[in-house]
Design an enzyme around this catalytic site. Structure first.
Site, PDB file in Angstrom:
ATOM      1  N   LYS A  99       0.578  -1.180  -0.271  1.00  0.00           N
ATOM      2  CA  LYS A  99       0.149  -0.302  -0.111  1.00  0.00           C
ATOM      3  C   LYS A  99       0.776   1.004   0.723  1.00  0.00           C
ATOM      4  CE  LYS A  99      -4.361  -1.551   0.221  1.00  0.00           C
ATOM      5  NZ  LYS A  99      -5.248  -1.616  -0.664  1.00  0.00           N
ATOM      6  N   GLU A 149      -9.585   6.095   3.085  1.00  0.00           N
ATOM      7  CA  GLU A 149     -10.883   4.935   3.370  1.00  0.00           C
ATOM      8  C   GLU A 149      -9.753   3.700   4.630  1.00  0.00           C
ATOM      9  OE1 GLU A 149      -9.486   5.500   0.369  1.00  0.00           O
ATOM     10  OE2 GLU A 149      -9.290   3.376   0.090  1.00  0.00           O
ATOM     11  N   SER A 203       1.619  -9.712  -1.438  1.00  0.00           N
ATOM     12  CA  SER A 203       0.857  -8.328  -1.104  1.00  0.00           C
ATOM     13  C   SER A 203       1.287  -8.010   0.765  1.00  0.00           C
ATOM     14  CB  SER A 203      -0.418  -7.887  -1.585  1.00  0.00           C
ATOM     15  OG  SER A 203      -1.079  -8.680  -0.592  1.00  0.00           O
TER      16      SER A 203
END
Lengths: 395, 259
Positions: free
Chosen positions: A88, A110, A376
């Site tokens: 991210k 968010e 990830s």
């Protein structure tokens, strides 16, 4: 040929279905982002931060014991080793530089699993900007460690208490905040969702993943293309990054792994590509889970990051056009894969990522194939869940 | 001439547009609410189609929408309710909802049904102007429906001119950068914005909405526009006075008009 149109469409999916209140903000980003990404000064700063702050390039690791189990050749793209523990941060670094370029003084985001919230809080601390993260009240309960991390990083975590109190509702609340604060605030969306240009912009920031896979795989195997790339998809940002430079390499199979919760037909699922129909969610025309009357259905997955009733427009197009294959993994299959990977390779994956590993049980491949799994995120945030189910899966 | 045009031709001051969420407080209140608003002299009635994810709405309208959906409201039910009411009232009816609801009903089927049941205009905040212009303008004309677009303090003059050209009925002037239901006092910056819009001499009438909640804010807004729109404050009144809707509505409208 997979590409995005001037208006932000991948095939029939995408666009910017936003209220007039957001028009100036979204337009400002649309006019800025491509030019910024091409700008040498930006690239220099972005690359330097990715290297010195995030720790890129992340390794591409040949998972020998896992390869042995599945009788093929499996490489893991170690996004879990990024600073903050997931991919991210690639996007939040890019977007915080955009926010600075736009002269914004306040950041909102968010978050579902909390990884994007942590990555946003992190870059805000780095740049000295105030940060508000919206998070579903249900997700705040199930991802406590990340809530604490965000607070420690100086962010304010605001619970979203409407609807299913998960990622969809956190996104609604962030959009409302942005409507209320259009001039000083930048909204860092964490996935390849939302109005154009967000899906394309986030995909470009995440594309560093496949850029690295190309040269790393070349160095390891002598060819830069794997036979398959597997990634989990909620909104789809890590998959977008892992697929990006292979989108038009048709000999590379793209496997998009969705969470089917208690089962695709159980009524408790987040398998958007099969349960979804075409509609509009969070400003984008895409596949989403909805009633015939157009009311958005509350999804379910054990994994907060995949618990989303839509899918990014690029993925909707990839799956509908047949370019990508969708695979569906239940809560239990994901848990089993997580325990297995932990013992077999010494890597505890995030629950989201565990879905990608479980896909190995479901897809056809050749012994000679080279498979890249995008790892990830790491599983520290999910320890409570893993410990809770440990006995069941580890007798 | 359409009902909306008629209304604005006959009156250009102090027009009152009241919003309510269809299916709230109870599924079958639509008829009573519309009839009563009309009898009490409300000039335009805005009927909200409840939606699961209303991104431009604040908590009051969100909650009324959730309640309406729980009560079983759907687009199809709303259309059949409106059809019955149209014979009884002549007040213009404007539907407000989100574009996904229209898409799922089928865009053309939806617009045709609007005309059939006597809807006069549509407010779809997330239908962008460019998409309307490219894909839906002809259908709105075919079914004689007024597309009503929003402008905000951040909307550029060029874009306001374009909205003035493409809209029909009236322009929805969003009073501040905010979602619905914000009821702070009207600030000097807002007044400057209202004045700026007023001085643009637009083709269409203007109605100011968002944050209009009582007689004072209504009459201030009316000084700068043809009228104003009240939503959340009315929803709260309905919530508190659902036992006698006729009385509640009469008192509410009287309070806004202060006469």
């Amino acid at each position: 040929m997979i590409s995005i149109s001037e208006e932000g469409y991948y095939g029939r999916f995408g666009g910017a279905f936003i209220p007039e209140m957001l028009h100036p903000n979204v337009e400002e980003i649309r006019k800025t982002y491509v030019e910024m990404i091409k700008d040498e000064a930006f690239q220099k700063q972005f690359r330097q931060l990715l290297r010195d702050y995030v720790g890129r390039p992340t390794p591409l690791f040949l998972a020998e014991r896992l390869s042995e189990k599945y009788e093929t050749n499996i490489y893991l793209k170690r996004e879990d080793l990024c600073h903050t523990g997931a991919h991210k941060v690639n996007n939040t670094i890019g977007q915080i530089l955009l926010a600075q370029r736009l002269g914004k003084k306040r950041i909102i985001a968010e978050t579902g699993a909390g990884q994007h919230g942590v990555a946003t809080a992190t870059v805000c601390a780095l740049m000295g900007l105030p940060c508000v993260v919206y998070m579903g009240a249900v997700d705040i309960e199930r991802q406590q460690p990340n809530v604490s991390r965000m607070k420690m990083l100086g962010a304010e975590v605001r619970p979203a208490t409407s609807g299913s109190q998960t990622l969809k509702d956190a996104t609604n609340e962030a959009i409302r905040d942005w409507i209320n604060n259009p001039e000083d605030t930048h909204y860092i969306i964490g996935s390849v969702v939302g109005p154009h240009p967000y899906p394309d912009m986030v995909a470009r920031f995440q594309s560093v993943i496949s850029e690295e896979i190309k040269w790393q795989l070349e160095a390891a195997t002598g060819k830069s293309n794997p036979d398959l790339i597997i990634a989990c998809v909620g909104g789809g940002s890590n998959a977008a990054g892992a697929f990006y430079h292979y989108l038009n390499e048709d000999n590379v199979r793209l496997i998009a792994v969705e969470a089917s919760g208690l089962g695709v037909d159980s009524g408790e699922s987040a398998a958007t590509s099969v349960l979804g129909t075409e509609g509009i969610i969070h400003g984008s025309r895409t596949l989403l889970m909805q009633t015939p009357d157009g009311q958005i259905i509350e999804p379910y997955s054990i994994s907060a990051g995949l618990d989303y009733p839509g899918i990014g427009p690029m993925h909707a197009h990839l799956i509908q056009s047949g370019r990508a294959e969708a695979v569906h993994i239940t809560d239990r299959e994901a848990l089993a894969a997580a325990y297995d990977l932990s013992k077999r390779e010494g890597i505890i994956p995030a629950l989201e990522t565990a879905h990608a590993f479980a896909a190995l049980e479901k897809i056809a491949y050749q012994k000679s194939d080279v498979i890249v799994i995008n790892l990830s995120g790491r599983g520290d945030k999910d320890l409570d869940t893993y410990i809770k189910h440990f006995e069941e899966f580890n007798e | 001439m359409s009902r909306l045009e008629n209304t604005f031709n006959n009156k250009n001051k102090n027009l009152l547009n009241v919003y309510f969420t269809a299916g709230f407080p109870a599924l079958d209140d639509t008829e009573t609410i519309i009839r009563s608003l009309s009898e009490n002299g409300v000039d335009v009635i805005e009927v909200g189609m409840p939606y699961s994810d209303p991104m431009a709405d604040g908590p009051t309208i969100q909650q009324s929408g959730m309640q309406a959906l729980e009560n079983g409201m759907s687009v199809a039910i709303l259309f059949s309710q409106l059809k019955k009411i149209r014979n009884q009232v002549d007040t213009p009816l404007v539907l407000m909802g989100y574009f996904n609801q229209v898409m799922q009903f089928g865009e053309e089927v939806f617009l045709a049904r609007c005309q059939e049941v006597g809807v006069d205009g549509l407010i779809l905040p997330d239908l962008p102007l460019s998409v309307y212009e490219a894909e839906y303008q002809d259908l709105f004309k075919k079914y004689d429906l007024a597309p009503i677009f929003l402008i905000t303090p951040q909307t550029s003059e060029e874009r306001i001119r374009k909205i003035d050209q493409l809209s029909k009925g009236f322009i929805y002037v969003v009073s501040s950068a905010a979602i619905t239901g914000n009821s702070k006092e009207i600030s000097p910056e807002q007044l400057a914005y209202f004045e700026r819009i007023e001085n643009m001499n637009l083709r269409l009438p203007r109605m100011i909405g968002f944050g209009i909640s009582d007689h004072q804010s209504f009459s201030t807004a009316c000084k700068y526009a043809d009228g104003a729109i009240i939503g959340s404050a009315f929803i709260r009144a309905l919530e508190n006075g659902k036992e006698d809707l006729d009385k509640t509505i009469k008192t509410f409208v009287k309070g806004i008009r202060n006469n």
